[in-house]
Design a protein around this motif. Structure first.
Motif, short mmCIF file in Angstrom:
data_model
loop_
_atom_site.label_atom_id
_atom_site.label_comp_id
_atom_site.label_asym_id
_atom_site.label_seq_id
_atom_site.Cartn_x
_atom_site.Cartn_y
_atom_site.Cartn_z
N LEU A 118 38.84 35.89 44.80
CA LEU A 118 39.27 34.52 44.53
C LEU A 118 38.77 34.02 43.18
CD1 LEU A 118 38.62 32.99 48.07
CD2 LEU A 118 40.85 33.28 46.99
N SER A 125 40.82 36.00 40.39
CA SER A 125 42.26 35.70 40.37
C SER A 125 42.53 34.27 39.92
CB SER A 125 42.87 35.94 41.75
OG SER A 125 42.32 35.07 42.72
N SER A 126 41.56 33.37 40.12
CA SER A 126 41.73 31.97 39.71
C SER A 126 41.11 31.68 38.34
CB SER A 126 41.10 31.04 40.75
OG SER A 126 39.68 31.19 40.76
N ASN A 127 40.57 32.70 37.69
CA ASN A 127 39.87 32.52 36.41
C ASN A 127 38.77 31.46 36.50
OD1 ASN A 127 41.34 34.42 34.80
ND2 ASN A 127 43.06 33.00 34.80
N SER A 159 38.64 28.77 38.29
CA SER A 159 39.09 27.38 38.36
C SER A 159 38.89 26.73 39.73
CB SER A 159 40.56 27.28 37.95
OG SER A 159 41.38 27.99 38.87
N LEU A 160 38.58 27.52 40.77
CA LEU A 160 38.40 26.95 42.10
C LEU A 160 37.00 26.34 42.24
CD1 LEU A 160 40.03 29.71 44.36
CD2 LEU A 160 41.03 27.56 43.59
N GLU A 176 35.62 24.80 47.79
CA GLU A 176 36.82 25.49 48.26
C GLU A 176 36.56 26.98 48.46
OE1 GLU A 176 41.51 26.36 47.07
OE2 GLU A 176 40.33 24.93 45.90
N LEU A 177 35.86 27.59 47.54
CA LEU A 177 35.52 29.01 47.68
C LEU A 177 34.71 29.24 48.95
CD1 LEU A 177 34.55 29.77 43.97
CD2 LEU A 177 36.49 30.76 45.20
N ARG A 228 36.93 29.05 52.04
CA ARG A 228 37.91 30.13 52.17
C ARG A 228 37.28 31.47 52.53
NH1 ARG A 228 42.40 29.37 47.43
NH2 ARG A 228 43.16 31.28 48.40
N CYS A 246 31.58 30.50 37.12
CA CYS A 246 32.99 30.13 37.07
C CYS A 246 33.35 29.42 35.77
CB CYS A 246 33.34 29.25 38.27
SG CYS A 246 33.41 30.13 39.85
N ARG A 281 36.29 30.49 33.14
CA ARG A 281 37.34 29.56 32.69
C ARG A 281 37.37 29.50 31.16
NH1 ARG A 281 37.74 23.32 34.64
NH2 ARG A 281 35.79 23.20 33.46
N ASP A 340 42.66 23.07 34.30
CA ASP A 340 41.95 22.05 35.07
C ASP A 340 40.77 21.42 34.32
OD1 ASP A 340 43.64 22.32 37.28
OD2 ASP A 340 42.46 23.99 38.06
#
Length: 241
Positions: free
Chosen positions: A140, A143-145, A147-148, A152-153, A156, A180, A184, A202
């Protein structure tokens, strides 16, 4: 590209050759990777080193006639492939012992053979019983670079934010949020190279974006885009597409 067996652990193989008679002055940028680099130059003996995670820009010189072959790792490799503690290696380098992984100066004559040799070695080192929460977490994150949000991480992967941050700090020397943010920033470089100076990643606003870019590169986006004399080597290596 790494094989499917190594895809959770290895980001890429790469090489640099300075064919000139002069040292090439560059600026290293944080990219969320750890690198094992094998190198030699006319005035330097064959060398192997592990470069820890970077959180700030730093000057680097690539000596004249230097040859460097390297492999870049995702964070899951630290626990399940390398078995090396790196929390104390933020913005630092660890000298690796002679004969590390059986690589010699002669292996730096052919990049394809180098990749094949290291792939076989690394595949043999992968530990069994990988924690599926960690595997999904890193899927996650990458794949989201980056940005999550941490919350949320956590939701999930069914792993508390406090436990995740403890894991990150103990194993990597920084928090999940800090890591993270670096990912980004790295993703934003692809936009900057194309001349898009406010990427859709974002950021709260352009001021926030410029502040983050300057924090990790020491320069504003416009200067990065110009990249005089290929000063920012990570940016130079990225495709324009």
């Amino acid at each position: 590209m790494p094989s499917s067996q190594l895809s959770d652990f290895v980001e890429s193989f790469w090489m640099i050759k300075n064919t000139s008679d002069k040292d090439h002055e560059t600026v290293g940028l944080p990219d969320g990777r750890l690198d094992i680099i094998f190198s030699y130059a006319p005035n330097e003996s064959f060398n192997a080193m592990l470069m820890g995670l970077g959180t700030e820009p730093g000057p680097h010189a690539i000596p004249a006639k230097m040859v460097m072959f390297a492999v870049s790792f995702k964070l899951l490799a630290i626990e399940y492939l390398l078995a090396i503690k790196v929390a104390s290696l933020l913005n630092a380098v660890l000298q690796l012992p002679d004969g590390f992984w059986g690589v010699t100066k002669d292996d730096l004559n052919d990049f394809e053979s180098f990749c094949e040799k290291l792939s076989a070695k690394m595949t043999s080192l992968i530990k069994p019983d990988i924690d599926t929460r960690k595997q999904k977490l890193f899927d996650l994150i990458y794949s989201s670079n980056g940005s999550l949000m941490v919350k949320e991480l956590s939701q999930r992967v069914f792993w508390s934010s406090r436990q995740i941050n403890r894991y990150f700090n103990e194993h990597f020397g920084l928090s999940l949020k800090a890591y993270c943010t670096i990912l980004r920033f790295k993703a934003s470089l692809h936009y900057i190279k194309r001349g898009q100076l406010f990427p859709d990643l974002d950021f709260a606003d352009q001021t926030h974006f410029i502040k983050e870019v300057k924090k990790f590169s020491g320069s504003v986006p416009k200067e990065l885009f110009k990249n005089p004399n290929d000063r920012f080597i990570l940016l130079s290596a990225m495709p324009k597409k």
